[in-house]
Design a protein around this motif. Sequence first.
Motif, PDB file in Angstrom:
ATOM      1  N   GLY A   1      15.263  40.713  -2.828  1.00  0.00           N
ATOM      2  CA  GLY A   1      15.211  41.151  -1.442  1.00  0.00           C
ATOM      3  C   GLY A   1      16.288  42.153  -1.095  1.00  0.00           C
ATOM      4  O   GLY A   1      16.627  42.321   0.082  1.00  0.00           O
ATOM      5  N   MET A   2      16.853  42.813  -2.095  1.00  0.00           N
ATOM      6  CA  MET A   2      17.850  43.860  -1.856  1.00  0.00           C
ATOM      7  C   MET A   2      17.910  44.815  -3.032  1.00  0.00           C
ATOM      8  O   MET A   2      17.625  44.430  -4.166  1.00  0.00           O
ATOM      9  N   PHE A   3      18.261  46.075  -2.747  1.00  0.00           N
ATOM     10  CA  PHE A   3      18.498  47.035  -3.818  1.00  0.00           C
ATOM     11  C   PHE A   3      19.928  46.872  -4.320  1.00  0.00           C
ATOM     12  O   PHE A   3      20.856  46.706  -3.529  1.00  0.00           O
ATOM     13  N   GLU A   4      20.082  46.916  -5.649  1.00  0.00           N
ATOM     14  CA  GLU A   4      21.413  46.877  -6.246  1.00  0.00           C
ATOM     15  C   GLU A   4      21.505  47.998  -7.268  1.00  0.00           C
ATOM     16  O   GLU A   4      20.486  48.479  -7.762  1.00  0.00           O
ATOM     17  N   THR A   5      22.737  48.377  -7.613  1.00  0.00           N
ATOM     18  CA  THR A   5      22.901  49.381  -8.659  1.00  0.00           C
ATOM     19  C   THR A   5      22.275  48.847  -9.947  1.00  0.00           C
ATOM     20  O   THR A   5      22.268  47.645 -10.193  1.00  0.00           O
ATOM     21  N   GLY A   6      21.747  49.767 -10.745  1.00  0.00           N
ATOM     22  CA  GLY A   6      21.056  49.380 -11.964  1.00  0.00           C
ATOM     23  C   GLY A   6      19.546  49.417 -11.772  1.00  0.00           C
ATOM     24  O   GLY A   6      19.033  50.050 -10.847  1.00  0.00           O
ATOM     25  N   TYR A   7      18.861  48.689 -12.662  1.00  0.00           N
ATOM     26  CA  TYR A   7      17.401  48.688 -12.695  1.00  0.00           C
ATOM     27  C   TYR A   7      16.819  47.819 -11.578  1.00  0.00           C
ATOM     28  O   TYR A   7      17.184  46.650 -11.444  1.00  0.00           O
TER      29      TYR A   7
ATOM     30  N   TYR B   1      19.290  52.882  -9.714  1.00  0.00           N
ATOM     31  CA  TYR B   1      20.382  53.470  -8.932  1.00  0.00           C
ATOM     32  C   TYR B   1      21.637  53.478  -9.794  1.00  0.00           C
ATOM     33  O   TYR B   1      22.141  52.425 -10.163  1.00  0.00           O
ATOM     34  N   GLN B   2      22.142  54.667 -10.129  1.00  0.00           N
ATOM     35  CA  GLN B   2      23.260  54.766 -11.061  1.00  0.00           C
ATOM     36  C   GLN B   2      24.607  54.610 -10.370  1.00  0.00           C
ATOM     37  O   GLN B   2      25.630  54.457 -11.044  1.00  0.00           O
ATOM     38  N   MET B   3      24.632  54.632  -9.049  1.00  0.00           N
ATOM     39  CA  MET B   3      25.887  54.496  -8.313  1.00  0.00           C
ATOM     40  C   MET B   3      25.560  54.171  -6.865  1.00  0.00           C
ATOM     41  O   MET B   3      24.410  54.251  -6.440  1.00  0.00           O
ATOM     42  N   THR B   4      26.614  53.821  -6.101  1.00  0.00           N
ATOM     43  CA  THR B   4      26.448  53.653  -4.659  1.00  0.00           C
ATOM     44  C   THR B   4      27.821  53.725  -4.011  1.00  0.00           C
ATOM     45  O   THR B   4      28.844  53.719  -4.695  1.00  0.00           O
ATOM     46  N   ASN B   5      27.847  53.790  -2.698  1.00  0.00           N
ATOM     47  CA  ASN B   5      29.116  53.688  -1.984  1.00  0.00           C
ATOM     48  C   ASN B   5      29.459  52.215  -1.797  1.00  0.00           C
ATOM     49  O   ASN B   5      28.583  51.353  -1.806  1.00  0.00           O
ATOM     50  N   THR B   6      30.746  51.910  -1.593  1.00  0.00           N
ATOM     51  CA  THR B   6      31.185  50.510  -1.508  1.00  0.00           C
ATOM     52  C   THR B   6      30.535  49.779  -0.339  1.00  0.00           C
ATOM     53  O   THR B   6      30.369  48.559  -0.384  1.00  0.00           O
ATOM     54  N   ASP B   7      30.139  50.516   0.716  1.00  0.00           N
ATOM     55  CA  ASP B   7      29.480  49.865   1.855  1.00  0.00           C
ATOM     56  C   ASP B   7      27.955  49.934   1.743  1.00  0.00           C
ATOM     57  O   ASP B   7      27.249  49.748   2.723  1.00  0.00           O
ATOM     58  N   ALA B   8      27.446  50.200   0.531  1.00  0.00           N
ATOM     59  CA  ALA B   8      26.004  50.246   0.228  1.00  0.00           C
ATOM     60  C   ALA B   8      25.301  51.462   0.822  1.00  0.00           C
ATOM     61  O   ALA B   8      24.077  51.568   0.759  1.00  0.00           O
ATOM     62  N   SER B   9      26.051  52.379   1.387  1.00  0.00           N
ATOM     63  CA  SER B   9      25.441  53.549   2.040  1.00  0.00           C
ATOM     64  C   SER B   9      25.257  54.693   1.038  1.00  0.00           C
ATOM     65  O   SER B   9      25.715  54.622  -0.107  1.00  0.00           O
ATOM     66  N   GLY B  10      24.612  55.743   1.486  1.00  0.00           N
ATOM     67  CA  GLY B  10      24.502  56.970   0.702  1.00  0.00           C
ATOM     68  C   GLY B  10      23.087  57.305   0.262  1.00  0.00           C
ATOM     69  O   GLY B  10      22.772  58.460   0.012  1.00  0.00           O
ATOM     70  N   TRP B  11      22.212  56.281   0.183  1.00  0.00           N
ATOM     71  CA  TRP B  11      20.883  56.508  -0.374  1.00  0.00           C
ATOM     72  C   TRP B  11      19.791  56.572   0.696  1.00  0.00           C
ATOM     73  O   TRP B  11      19.869  55.884   1.717  1.00  0.00           O
TER      74      TRP B  11
ATOM     75  N   SER C   1      19.758  50.666   1.803  1.00  0.00           N
ATOM     76  CA  SER C   1      21.052  50.154   1.359  1.00  0.00           C
ATOM     77  C   SER C   1      20.976  49.806  -0.113  1.00  0.00           C
ATOM     78  O   SER C   1      20.043  49.132  -0.543  1.00  0.00           O
ATOM     79  N   VAL C   2      21.949  50.281  -0.884  1.00  0.00           N
ATOM     80  CA  VAL C   2      22.040  49.940  -2.308  1.00  0.00           C
ATOM     81  C   VAL C   2      23.405  49.301  -2.540  1.00  0.00           C
ATOM     82  O   VAL C   2      24.436  49.947  -2.357  1.00  0.00           O
ATOM     83  N   PHE C   3      23.386  48.034  -2.921  1.00  0.00           N
ATOM     84  CA  PHE C   3      24.630  47.285  -3.087  1.00  0.00           C
ATOM     85  C   PHE C   3      25.127  47.387  -4.527  1.00  0.00           C
ATOM     86  O   PHE C   3      24.334  47.479  -5.462  1.00  0.00           O
ATOM     87  N   GLN C   4      26.451  47.358  -4.676  1.00  0.00           N
ATOM     88  CA  GLN C   4      27.071  47.432  -6.003  1.00  0.00           C
ATOM     89  C   GLN C   4      26.866  46.105  -6.731  1.00  0.00           C
ATOM     90  O   GLN C   4      27.278  45.062  -6.236  1.00  0.00           O
ATOM     91  N   TYR C   5      26.245  46.160  -7.909  1.00  0.00           N
ATOM     92  CA  TYR C   5      26.108  44.954  -8.725  1.00  0.00           C
ATOM     93  C   TYR C   5      27.463  44.606  -9.326  1.00  0.00           C
ATOM     94  O   TYR C   5      28.248  45.496  -9.638  1.00  0.00           O
TER      95      TYR C   5
END
Length: 280
Positions: free
Chosen positions: A54-60, A117-127, A147-151
Motif C-alpha cells: 500500500g505504498m511506493f518504496e525505493t527499489g522494485y 524507484y532508484q532514489m527519493t527524497n527523505t520526506d518521500a517527495s520528488g516523484w 510519495s516514494v518512501f526510502q526502503y
Amino acid sequence: MKLKYLLPIAFIALFFSCSTDNDDDAIVNETEGLELIQTIINNNQTIELYNEKGMFETGYNLVSLRIKDNTTDSYIEDATLSWMPMMQMPTMEHSSPKSTITKALGKDTVYEGFIIYQMTNTDASGWSLTLNYTIDGTDYSVTETISVFQYENQNTATFMSSDGSNYILALIEPKDPSIAVNEMKVGLFKMENMMTFPVVEDYTIALDPRMPGMGNHSSPNNTDLTYNNADNFYYGDLSLTMTGYWKLNLKLMNTNDDVLKGEDVTEENESSSLYLELEF
Ligand SMILES: [Cu+2]
C-alpha cells in the motif's frame, strides 16, 4: 417443517445466491491481498494504484492498476495503459526503469507492471506519475504527485561502470528470505539517458554474500546470476545460513567477461563497491 420456517430459509438462500452473482463481489476478489496506494481522479475516470504494502518504496515495486468509469461505477476491462514516473531534482529531472503495463494474469479489471524507484527524497517527495491510457479509441492522460518512501536497506544500486555507462540494479527476490538456498532475482538496466532505461541482456553478476557483523563469513552453494530471456531478469542461488544482516557483494561482468563494476571480497577487501543488502 412448517412453511413459516421454510420461507425465511428460502429467502436467505435466494438473497445469497443473488449476491454471489453481483459484479461487486467479483471486483472485490480481484484486488484481494493488495493494498491501495492511491487513487487518481481524471474527470470521468478514477485510477486505483495497488501493491502488497500500500505504498511506493525505493527499489522494485510491482504495481496493480484499475480504471473505474465514474459514470457507470464499473471497472474498464479493455484499456491500454502506459506510464512515466518522473523525479524532479533541483537541477534536472529523470525517470526510472519500468515495465510495460499488461492485464494481470487471470483477471478482468486489474492491470499490472513494475517501477523501480532508484532514489527519493527523505520526506518521500520528488516523484510524479503520468498515466496515459486509451478507452474505446479515446486517449486520456493524467499526472499526479506520488510519495516514494526510502526502503531501510540498499535494495537498489545506481552506479557508473568501467565502460563509462550508468546502470541500475534492483533486488526483486527473495522477498521473504529464509535459512535456505533462496532464489535470487534482480533486474539490471542501463541508464541510456535521463528518460530511457533498457534491460541489459546476457551479462553475469557474481555473488558473494557475507555477514559483516560475524567475521564477514560467507555461505556455501551460492551461484552467480545469469540472464533469463523469458522474463528479462537475472537469477542465481543465494545461500543464507542464518538470520541477520547480509551484504550481497556483487561483481558485474559484460558478455566478454570484462568486470564493469565490483571487486572480490578478500582478507584485505571486506566489501565490493557493488552490493545489495538484505536483513531477516
Ligand atoms: Cu533523482
